[in-house]
Design a protein around this motif. Sequence first.
Motif: not given
Length: 463
Positions: A174-190
């Motif tokens: 019932e859940d899913a997972m995504l991976g995200a690539f970025a230099t800093e976590p701030a861009s993912v958080v935004a």
Amino acid sequence: LSCSVIVAENVARGKCWESSLVEAACCEGVWGGTGCWEKPGLTFERCCEPASSIASSGAPEQQQRRSGCAKRFAEGAAVVQVERVRELLAEPVAAQVRSQSRALLEAAEPGARSPGVGPLAAFVAGPTAFELEQLLALVAWIAQALQAHGVTFWAHGSTLLGVLRHYGPVPWLEDAMLGAFATEPASVVAALQSAAREHPTFGPVAVVPDESCGAECGRWVLSFARGVRSAGLGDGVRTSVSVDWFDARGESLSWQRHFDVGRGTLSHRQVLGLMLPASRLRPFGPLMLHVPHDPWGLLDAFLAAPSCGGERRFLEACELRTCRPRGLAGGGLPRNESGARPNARLPCAALASVFPMVLARRSFASVAALRRELGGAASKSAVAVAPAPPGSPSPGKRLPAPAFSVEVAADAVRGAYPLFIAEAPVQRAEVIDSEFCAMALFGHHGILMVQQSAPDGQQKPMR
């Protein structure tokens, strides 16, 4: 050629690469991201813009944006002999499904042959159709937010397994997972914060750091705020999507949490080579979702890591939980041993009595390799395909290499139905990615809506 110094100083002015050779190597994934993406502002979407030479000179803009998929699809499918596919792949899979389904029934207790009880009970007690609808909507919502913010992302963990084996969510998760690539976590958080708003169908979206893996561990969990809560998840929502942040330096905690980087045999550079560029697209239910550069290789590395300990022969053996309870329980969300559901395991061919799924796959690096194994002299059994549209460009040197595969799905009622797949470069405005073309060679492909081959060759492959 040095891999460590490949980016010019003037990134802010729009230049990414020192030379066309470096650009080709990084955008094709020859280095698999090694030394390509360390500096801020470098993303596949921004820096791998298509060359004007891909389309013929003077071609209309519409022709310039056409995919090379149809051409590659026709070139590969033309050499496939249906009877060879039936003999080598489809018939063994169909026989396995019949045998395993029968064995599953015979092993059940008397009076326990309903799918709701016995060995199948744990698998059929998964999410409802309504929960799956929410999950797909949530994945699409998050993917749009990440893409709008220029964050590279892909189907990860259990979701990647679902993409490859089910062309959609794993039916019992019932859940899913995504991976995200970025230099800093701030861009993912935004990007994720931009998704934390009112969804037009399911209401407000909540995003919270995943505290179960420690403070600021680079993982966030998103869910619909009105979703049904589950006691097994503590304060968590039953239908949720986790996003894990990976950086170029191998310092984010996701590298260790998912691949035991720094403790196991794999370096983050090796894993990065499997991840990037995440330019390929594959079906995830009604969605087309980005997958890693080498999706089968990355999933194998994920399952093999001690932190997961999952079943690497995932087309043969199906487990209730993708990772063992001692590691990443469920679809990858870490839980305490006491809160994790016990695992269960069945042959995938036996589960095909309830859930249609892919049970066999052969991949081919070229048309020549395809011809050697599944081809032969031209005959009436050759697959008929529509010709490529006039003006379709041939793939440029900076595009991802085309790939062919035959994937055989099956269920206990309809038997085995093979799918011929061509993944080829596609040019969409300023973004290069890979298009997924599929055609059923025979039978009814129950888990993916595709066109079946026809004698006149006028069918259109799924794109």
